[in-house]
Design a protein around this motif. Structure first.
Motif, mmCIF file in Angstrom:
data_model
loop_
_atom_site.group_PDB
_atom_site.id
_atom_site.type_symbol
_atom_site.label_atom_id
_atom_site.label_comp_id
_atom_site.label_asym_id
_atom_site.label_seq_id
_atom_site.Cartn_x
_atom_site.Cartn_y
_atom_site.Cartn_z
ATOM 1 N N TYR A 74 1.092 -1.474 0.244
ATOM 2 C CA TYR A 74 -0.029 -0.098 0.258
ATOM 3 C C TYR A 74 0.553 1.514 0.641
ATOM 4 C CZ TYR A 74 -3.991 -3.483 0.609
ATOM 5 O OH TYR A 74 -5.060 -3.845 0.119
ATOM 6 N N GLY A 75 1.701 1.084 0.874
ATOM 7 C CA GLY A 75 2.429 2.669 0.741
ATOM 8 C C GLY A 75 3.282 3.121 -0.569
ATOM 9 N N GLU B 180 10.884 -5.018 -5.662
ATOM 10 C CA GLU B 180 9.936 -5.826 -5.213
ATOM 11 C C GLU B 180 10.465 -7.594 -4.809
ATOM 12 O OE1 GLU B 180 6.785 -6.163 -3.296
ATOM 13 O OE2 GLU B 180 7.285 -8.455 -3.040
ATOM 14 N N GLY C 296 1.068 -7.128 0.417
ATOM 15 C CA GLY C 296 -0.809 -7.434 1.036
ATOM 16 C C GLY C 296 -1.675 -7.844 0.365
ATOM 17 N N ASN D 269 -4.318 -10.409 1.143
ATOM 18 C CA ASN D 269 -5.807 -10.523 1.721
ATOM 19 C C ASN D 269 -7.289 -10.511 1.823
ATOM 20 O OD1 ASN D 269 -6.441 -8.300 0.607
ATOM 21 N ND2 ASN D 269 -4.792 -6.600 1.551
ATOM 22 N N MET E 190 -10.727 -6.144 3.139
ATOM 23 C CA MET E 190 -11.612 -5.280 3.813
ATOM 24 C C MET E 190 -11.421 -3.756 4.118
ATOM 25 S SD MET E 190 -12.938 -8.064 6.832
ATOM 26 C CE MET E 190 -11.322 -9.255 6.610
ATOM 27 N N VAL F 252 16.171 -5.666 -1.645
ATOM 28 C CA VAL F 252 17.247 -4.623 -1.455
ATOM 29 C C VAL F 252 17.560 -5.317 0.379
ATOM 30 C CG1 VAL F 252 16.792 -2.392 -0.097
ATOM 31 C CG2 VAL F 252 16.066 -2.809 -1.900
ATOM 32 N N GLY G 297 2.909 1.029 6.647
ATOM 33 C CA GLY G 297 2.746 -0.093 8.114
ATOM 34 C C GLY G 297 3.601 0.074 9.688
ATOM 35 N N PHE H 258 -6.077 -2.017 6.593
ATOM 36 C CA PHE H 258 -4.871 -0.883 4.927
ATOM 37 C C PHE H 258 -5.989 0.037 4.301
ATOM 38 C CE2 PHE H 258 -7.359 -4.472 2.099
ATOM 39 C CZ PHE H 258 -8.256 -3.278 1.652
HETATM 40 P P1 FAD Z 1 2.736 -4.832 2.707
HETATM 41 O O1 FAD Z 1 1.437 -4.403 1.812
HETATM 42 O O2 FAD Z 1 3.221 -5.685 3.426
HETATM 43 O O3 FAD Z 1 3.722 -4.301 0.976
HETATM 44 C C1 FAD Z 1 4.945 -4.423 1.172
HETATM 45 C C2 FAD Z 1 6.120 -5.475 0.365
HETATM 46 O O4 FAD Z 1 7.539 -5.041 0.203
HETATM 47 C C3 FAD Z 1 5.735 -6.959 0.433
HETATM 48 O O5 FAD Z 1 5.255 -6.699 -1.363
HETATM 49 C C4 FAD Z 1 7.228 -7.091 0.397
HETATM 50 O O6 FAD Z 1 7.366 -8.248 -0.313
HETATM 51 C C5 FAD Z 1 8.044 -6.314 0.190
HETATM 52 N N1 FAD Z 1 9.654 -6.283 0.485
HETATM 53 C C6 FAD Z 1 9.912 -6.722 2.161
HETATM 54 N N2 FAD Z 1 10.493 -6.551 2.289
HETATM 55 C C7 FAD Z 1 11.734 -5.941 1.155
HETATM 56 C C8 FAD Z 1 13.246 -5.589 1.074
HETATM 57 N N3 FAD Z 1 13.697 -6.460 1.583
HETATM 58 N N4 FAD Z 1 13.105 -6.084 -0.698
HETATM 59 C C9 FAD Z 1 12.562 -5.771 -1.745
HETATM 60 N N5 FAD Z 1 11.084 -5.893 -1.257
HETATM 61 C C10 FAD Z 1 10.530 -6.149 -0.136
HETATM 62 N N6 FAD Z 1 -5.881 -5.305 6.222
HETATM 63 C C11 FAD Z 1 -7.331 -4.809 5.751
HETATM 64 O O7 FAD Z 1 -6.750 -3.918 5.724
HETATM 65 N N7 FAD Z 1 -7.998 -5.281 4.970
HETATM 66 C C12 FAD Z 1 -8.186 -6.722 4.671
HETATM 67 O O8 FAD Z 1 -8.723 -8.114 5.337
HETATM 68 C C13 FAD Z 1 -6.970 -7.620 4.989
HETATM 69 N N8 FAD Z 1 -7.138 -9.165 5.257
HETATM 70 C C14 FAD Z 1 -5.503 -9.943 5.225
HETATM 71 C C15 FAD Z 1 -5.729 -11.365 5.251
HETATM 72 C C16 FAD Z 1 -4.412 -11.679 5.290
HETATM 73 C C17 FAD Z 1 -4.049 -13.278 5.081
HETATM 74 C C18 FAD Z 1 -3.135 -11.212 5.202
HETATM 75 C C19 FAD Z 1 -1.264 -11.257 5.533
HETATM 76 C C20 FAD Z 1 -2.947 -9.007 5.920
HETATM 77 C C21 FAD Z 1 -4.493 -8.720 5.942
HETATM 78 N N9 FAD Z 1 -4.563 -7.403 5.587
HETATM 79 C C22 FAD Z 1 -5.222 -7.097 5.552
HETATM 80 C C23 FAD Z 1 -3.546 -6.322 5.785
HETATM 81 C C24 FAD Z 1 -3.021 -6.169 4.292
HETATM 82 O O9 FAD Z 1 -2.425 -6.547 3.898
HETATM 83 C C25 FAD Z 1 -1.808 -5.404 5.292
HETATM 84 O O10 FAD Z 1 -2.060 -4.266 6.388
HETATM 85 C C26 FAD Z 1 -1.262 -4.245 4.253
HETATM 86 O O11 FAD Z 1 -0.437 -4.876 3.512
HETATM 87 C C27 FAD Z 1 0.171 -3.724 4.814
HETATM 88 O O12 FAD Z 1 0.665 -2.466 3.303
HETATM 89 P P2 FAD Z 1 2.138 -2.040 3.554
HETATM 90 O O13 FAD Z 1 2.283 -1.417 2.891
HETATM 91 O O14 FAD Z 1 2.653 -1.430 4.712
HETATM 92 O O15 FAD Z 1 2.913 -3.713 3.449
#
Ligand code: FAD
Length: 500
Positions: free
Chosen positions: A15-16, A35, A109, A113, A116, A244, A468, A480
């Motif tokens: 998301y971010g 990624e 995610g 996910n 929701m 990374v 996050g 999210f």
């Molecule tokens: P992420 O979406 O986790 O993205 C981070 C990305 O960075 C990933 O693709 C990862 O592979 C990549 N990455 C990590 N480290 C590195 C690196 N060193 N180098 C390169 N790439 C890297 N939230 C909701 O609001 N509603 C829901 O219904 C919901 N259901 C969920 C169900 C499941 C099974 C799961 C696992 C999560 C769920 N969530 C839900 C939570 C939601 O998906 C997360 O809160 C959200 O994805 C976090 O966003 P983010 O941008 O912080 O990181």
């Protein structure tokens, strides 16, 4: 490629990262997203991109030889199976006291996910992020986020009749009869498509036990929304299967970003270093925190604030299931996308917001499953282990007791009123609570503590945190939408002031 120089580099495509990619490219800035997971856009031999939950194969898990299902047991027997080690879409990252589930792939995610899309309560947002202007969030950034994410609502009349939501109606009606309020949950899954699935006119996805290992249809994941819009500017590159491993000052100015190209078996194919004027950490709460803590400990970014790595929480997640009476069937057909929550957040004795979760086994099981979000005040830290060169998390399973206690109050009340009992065979042998896992890792680089009020890492011009990890361990709802809206707020300011 090795030796490249880019104006903006985004680590991670959840998301971010997706918000950063869209807003930077729209502002005219060429942006490179790196990624670690795969670009999930190619069908396997079965004609499908993703596998389902009933028949998981190597596409299901990130570099594991055995599945690690959140509900890992049935009748007390381990329900997991052997799989080929592969860079699959769902990671169950194991720390000493908790398994943290995360998406791996272009879209983060959003690929795995439940879709929701819940806007947090305003008073709670003000409580957790006091430096953020709540009025602007609700007037501008939440609407901007939900529009770009493609959030939609279930038609209440259809919901009442659809076979695939029988499980949700049974749980909802029992919650109400036990004195609890319930609410519909918006989603990014296309409910119009789901209706056609129920009618049998399109290929099934949410109705074919697809969710945590990806959806082949119907889901508006980030690759189809934010990232597709960013790509349409012509200024986006996405490099998948690159992890990374280091960020440090570049001698020529800006930041040197080192990455390993991964094989699908997890091995390193090549190592590359690129120079970026600006780096956005969007690797998720765990990914960003681990990387920054390691960089500080290894002396590559030695002056990062002490608050980097602190303030991590699990959004109070705990899972639980109830056994239904034989006459209360929950349905063989269950939509993988939850549509209703039990809202007991206002209860000062123990706030609980519980999603009524599917148990899409394809057969009648008389099981009602829940993922409860609670207000667990406990927090943990990321810590570097110089002996292994890895970053651990200090969270102990016992720190989730407040979550169990809060959820227990609600579900004890429901069980008493409905004369039902807990299932104790799904999370282990004689284990009622799924208390050692989270879907909602939050914090580690908290806004206003590890960063300034817009995600800038102090003393490190051009380094930003935008995922996050900015949120201090809790949102009170599924996170999210909050992550997306906060990223929208922060990137708008950063583009206006730092990149103008
Ligand atoms: P992420 O979406 O986790 O993205 C981070 C990305 O960075 C990933 O693709 C990862 O592979 C990549 N990455 C990590 N480290 C590195 C690196 N060193 N180098 C390169 N790439 C890297 N939230 C909701 O609001 N509603 C829901 O219904 C919901 N259901 C969920 C169900 C499941 C099974 C799961 C696992 C999560 C769920 N969530 C839900 C939570 C939601 O998906 C997360 O809160 C959200 O994805 C976090 O966003 P983010 O941008 O912080 O990181």
């Amino acid at each position: 490629d090795d030796g490249d120089h880019v104006p903006a580099l985004v680590i991670g495509s959840g998301y971010g990262g997706s918000v950063a990619a869209l807003r930077l490219t729209r502002a005219g800035i060429a942006t490179a997203v790196v990624e670690m997971g795969m670009a999930w856009n190619t069908a396997g031999p079965d004609g499908k991109i993703f596998c389902d939950m009933l028949d998981p194969d190597r596409r299901s898990y990130w570099l594991r030889t055995r599945t690690d299902q959140p509900v890992g047991y049935f009748l007390g027997i381990d329900a997991n199976r052997s799989i080929e080690r592969y860079t699959g879409v769902l990671d169950s990252e194991r720390f000493a006291g908790i398994r943290v589930y995360q998406g791996r792939g272009v879209g983060g995610g959003s690929l795995v996910n439940g879709g929701m899309a819940v806007v947090p309560r305003r008073d709670y947002l003000a409580e957790i992020l006091p430096s953020v202007d709540a009025a602007a969030m609700y007037a501008t950034y939440f609407p901007r986020a939900t529009a770009a994410l493609g959030v939609n609502a279930v038609d209440p009349a259809w919901f009442e009749t659809a076979d695939c939501y029988r499980y949700a109606r049974v749980s909802r009606d029992q919650a109400r009869a036990s004195g609890y309020a319930t609410t519909f949950l918006p989603n990014v899954y296309d409910f119009g498509y789901m209706r056609q699935e129920q009618a049998g006119t399109v290929p099934r996805s949410a109705l074919a036990s697809e969710v945590i290992y990806g959806n082949n249809h119907g889901k508006r994941s980030l690759d189809k929304t934010y990232l597709a819009a960013a790509a349409a500017t012509g200024r986006l590159t996405i490099t998948a299967q690159h992890v990374v491993t280091a960020v440090a000052p570049a001698p020529a100015g800006g930041w040197a970003v080192t990455m390993n190209q991964l094989a699908t078996t997890g091995g390193t194919v090549a190592t590359k270093t690129v120079r970026a004027d600006r780096v956005f950490f969007a690797a998720g709460s765990v990914g960003t925190s681990k990387l920054l803590v390691a960089m500080r400990a290894q002396g590559r970014l030695p002056d990062l604030p002490a608050a980097v790595g602190q303030g991590w929480g699990n959004n109070g997640n705990v899972m639980v299931a109830r056994a239904q009476h034989l006459w209360n069937t929950t349905g063989a057909l269950q939509s993988g996308m939850p549509a209703v929550g039990i809202d007991n957040w206002a209860d000062p004795a123990g706030p609980v917001f519980a999603e009524i979760a599917p148990f899409p086994a394809g057969t009648e099981l008389w099981i009602s499953l829940y993922l409860a979000i609670t207000k667990n005040p406990n927090r943990a830290q990321f810590a570097y282990d110089s002996a292994t060169g890895t970053v651990g998390l200090t969270w102990r399973t016992a720190q989730n007791q407040p979550a169990v206690a809060a959820a227990k109050r609600v579900f004890d009340t429901i069980n008493k009123a409905q004369v039902t009992v807990y299932r104790s065979d799904l999370f282990g042998v004689n284990k009622v609570w799924g208390d050692d896992l989270t879907y909602h890792p939050l914090g580690g680089c908290v806004l206003g503590r590890a960063t300034d009020d817009y995600g800038r890492l102090p003393g490190h011009p051009g380094l930003y945190v935008i995922d996050g990890s900015l949120i201090p361990g809790s949102t009170g709802v599924n996170p999210f939408v909050t992550i997306t809206a906060l990223a929208e707020r922060n990137i708008e300011r950063i583009i206006a002031t730092d990149l103008a």
